[in-house]
Design a protein around this motif. Structure first.
Motif, mmCIF file in Angstrom:
data_model
loop_
_atom_site.group_PDB
_atom_site.id
_atom_site.type_symbol
_atom_site.label_atom_id
_atom_site.label_comp_id
_atom_site.label_asym_id
_atom_site.label_seq_id
_atom_site.Cartn_x
_atom_site.Cartn_y
_atom_site.Cartn_z
ATOM 1 N N CYS A 22 0.550 -1.469 -0.282
ATOM 2 C CA CYS A 22 -0.059 0.142 0.351
ATOM 3 C C CYS A 22 1.014 1.347 0.286
ATOM 4 O O CYS A 22 0.464 1.941 -1.344
ATOM 5 N N SER A 26 0.899 3.702 -3.512
ATOM 6 C CA SER A 26 0.861 4.899 -3.230
ATOM 7 C C SER A 26 1.468 6.288 -3.120
ATOM 8 O O SER A 26 0.920 7.048 -4.019
ATOM 9 N N THR A 32 -2.858 8.821 -1.473
ATOM 10 C CA THR A 32 -2.995 7.568 -0.383
ATOM 11 C C THR A 32 -4.009 6.722 -0.018
ATOM 12 O O THR A 32 -5.246 6.593 -0.510
ATOM 13 N N PHE A 33 -3.500 5.559 -0.173
ATOM 14 C CA PHE A 33 -4.322 4.629 -0.170
ATOM 15 C C PHE A 33 -4.928 4.032 1.342
ATOM 16 O O PHE A 33 -3.946 4.227 2.035
ATOM 17 N N PHE A 48 -8.322 3.893 -3.622
ATOM 18 C CA PHE A 48 -8.994 4.870 -2.920
ATOM 19 C C PHE A 48 -9.888 5.596 -4.028
ATOM 20 O O PHE A 48 -9.446 5.338 -5.453
#
Length: 580
Positions: A22, A26, A32-33, A48
């Motif tokens: 992640c 990202s 930003t996940f 996301f």
């Protein structure tokens, strides 16, 4: 490029692999996940949401390939509910996948826009090579343990930070020396040599100002040439570590007394020291931002050349040999006046010293160190007139030994024993371990002349007169005892040599460190009986005896008194053979 096997790296915690993936994606996507914990995730490990749709991240810690991976992804495809996402990114731990297999997976899951959204281990390693991903490698400690890349970099960086921190106290000394330093032709010649060869060896007489020249040269490069880093090192390996950083940082490095304080010292040697130094000199031109400054006494340097003759040609043309007689009368006067200006003397004493300047400046034994020591450490006594003080200073400059003799004769027996233990230890020694234990042993053999319970009082008696208690120059927070300056150490060695018959057996029987016994056997003219006893102890007790060095260049630059007593048995055997 890093070469992590992510399947192995995260074998103990698959959820950490999901979090790691992640973080990487990202950065790649510039967003930003949202992360999800362990449990049923509905084929979603990261999410996301933006105005243009939902992006789902699925992470698989698997090394499956071929039909096995296709079967796994068919099951995964069934879990993706219609309308769940507009884009699907798959991260798997497998090192690499064939392009045909990636294309088959893409066709199976239409939300995978292209094969670039199927990320494998080789892709992850490629990302970590780029600077914008460096913080991720730092954050996930699992990576450190499975590859030396970051761990070595981290340890190296940590060691350099510690080395810089350890060098910080020398900045204070540098400032102090700068206020009283008088520039000479030798100083300008040293700069010329440094600019031509990047290194200089400053040799010379005791007390001539070698360390002052080295520190003021360092100050010149820091302040005038805008160098960025200063290191005060204690081994060739520390220099190699600085150079190994492959940094563009402009650094000036000082290695003071690199072959010993008062003689060519075994405690200052590393294994293959000659080869290491030659290699260092050969590669130095590849590091144009580094300047190396070595200091040593001239006779110690010549002793070293006898052991390592191949180094002589490399040092001689890059050497400054400071001589007391090279100071002009005007320079001697300026040194005196600057030290007077820095002193705490009342005006009447300053004026008296100024009036007595002819006797001081024309003394054949004049040295910057003698002037500095007296004006800093010897304050006027009760009732001592200004002219008396000036006459005493002139007498001290003329013959420091007479002054030391007078002071030493007034010390208690216990204080003298402490000075002798410090002298045979060669370097500073920890107060509340090796020194205390050694003193207690010697006190037992002195027939009541030295009282064990007075140990701390003996230290107070010596403080500021012959010795100083301070933090180690090698290890912060370690409290050590050392002589105030090398002249006092020289005096103690000479005194012990002249009176060795009175102390040899007490020291031989009660010294509790291997290097102390070795020093007595090799540097003192002990009797045949004592020598035989020393050799017997070194041979039979070598696995029990430690070294007293807080820090030593013996074998390993991190070797210290805290190492196991048998850690360097082979080195002790080598030293024992030298004695035999």
């Amino acid at each position: 490029m890093p070469n992590y096997n992510f399947y192995d790296v995260f074998s103990d915690s698959p959820i950490r692999f999901q979090q790691f993936a992640c973080a990487v994606i990202s950065v790649r996507e510039g967003c930003t996940f949202q992360r999800f914990g362990e449990g049923r995730d509905g084929a979603i490990d990261g999410l996301f949401v933006a105005e243009n749709g939902r992006t789902v991240l699925q992470v698989k810690r698997t090394e499956a390939k071929g039909k096995a991976l296709i079967g796994m992804m068919r099951q995964e495809q069934k879990r993706i509910r219609p309308g769940t996402c507009d884009r699907y990114i798959l991260v798997i731990a497998s090192r690499t996948l064939r392009d045909e297999l990636k294309e088959e997976i893409r066709k199976m899951i239409p939300e995978i826009r292209d094969t670039g959204d199927i990320v494998t281990g080789i892709d992850l390693n490629g990302y970590l090579e780029r600077p914008e991903y460096a913080h991720i490698e730092k954050e996930y400690r699992e990576l450190w343990l499975h590859s030396g890349n970051y761990l070595e970099e981290m340890l190296s960086s940590s060691a350099l930070r510690e080395l810089k921190k350890r060098s910080n106290p020398k900045f204070k000394l540098m400032e102090k020396e700068k206020r009283t330093f008088v520039e000479t032709k030798a100083f300008q010649e040293a700069i010329r040599i440094l600019e031509t060869y990047q290194r200089v060896v400053i040799s010379g007489d005791p007390g001539v100002g070698k360390t002052a020249h080295a520190l003021c040269l360092a100050d010149y490069y820091l302040c005038t040439e805008k160098y960025e880093a200063f290191y005060f090192v204690n081994s060739l390996e520390e220099i190699e570590r600085i150079m190994g950083e492959d940094s563009e940082e402009k650094s000036v490095i000082v290695f003071d007394d690199f072959w010993g304080h008062s003689h060519f010292s075994e405690s200052r040697l590393e294994l293959n020291a000659d080869k290491k130094m030659l290699d260092l000199f050969h590669v130095l031109s590849s590091y144009p931002n580094i300047r190396l400054i070595f200091t040593t006494r001239e006779f110690v340097l010549q002793q070293g050349f006898l052991c390592f003759p191949e180094l002589e040609d490399f040092c001689e043309i890059r050497k400054i040999n400071l001589r007391l007689r090279s100071y002009t009368l005007a320079q001697k006067a300026e040194i005196l006046y600057r030290h007077l200006d820095e002193s705490w003397l009342e005006y009447r004493y300053v004026k008296a010293v100024f009036n007595a300047r002819e006797n001081i400046l024309h003394s054949g034994a004049y040295s910057p160190r003698s002037v500095a020591y007296y004006l800093e450490h010897v304050l006027p006594g009760d009732g001592e007139g200004s002219e008396e003080y000036a006459e005493a200073l002139a007498a001290y400059v003329k013959s420091p030994k007479e002054y030391y003799d007078k002071v030493f004769s007034q010390l208690s027996y216990g204080a003298k024993i402490i000075c002798m233990l410090l002298a045979v230890s060669e370097e500073e020694i920890r107060v509340h371990h090796e020194l205390r234990q050694g003193f207690m042993g010697v006190a037992d053999a002195c027939g009541g002349k030295a009282e064990k319970e007075q140990f701390d009082n003996y230290l107070r008696e010596l403080e500021g007169v012959f010795t100083t208690i301070q933090e180690s120059m090698f290890e912060e927070t370690v409290i050590v005892l050392d002589f105030l300056n090398y002249s006092i150490r020289d005096f103690m060695i000479e005194y012990l040599s002249q009176h060795i018959e009175a102390y040899e057996m007490i020291l031989a029987e009660k010294c509790n460190c291997f290097n102390q016994l070795f020093y007595l056997a090799t540097e003192m003219k002990v009797s045949d009986t004592c020598l035989a006893y020393l050799i017997d102890r070194m041979m039979n007790e070598r696995r029990k005896l430690k070294y007293s060095y807080v820090y030593s260049m013996d074998v390993d630059p991190y070797y210290s008194v805290d190492a196991a007593s048998d850690s360097y048995d082979s080195h002790k055997v080598w030293q024992f053979i030298m004695v035999s």
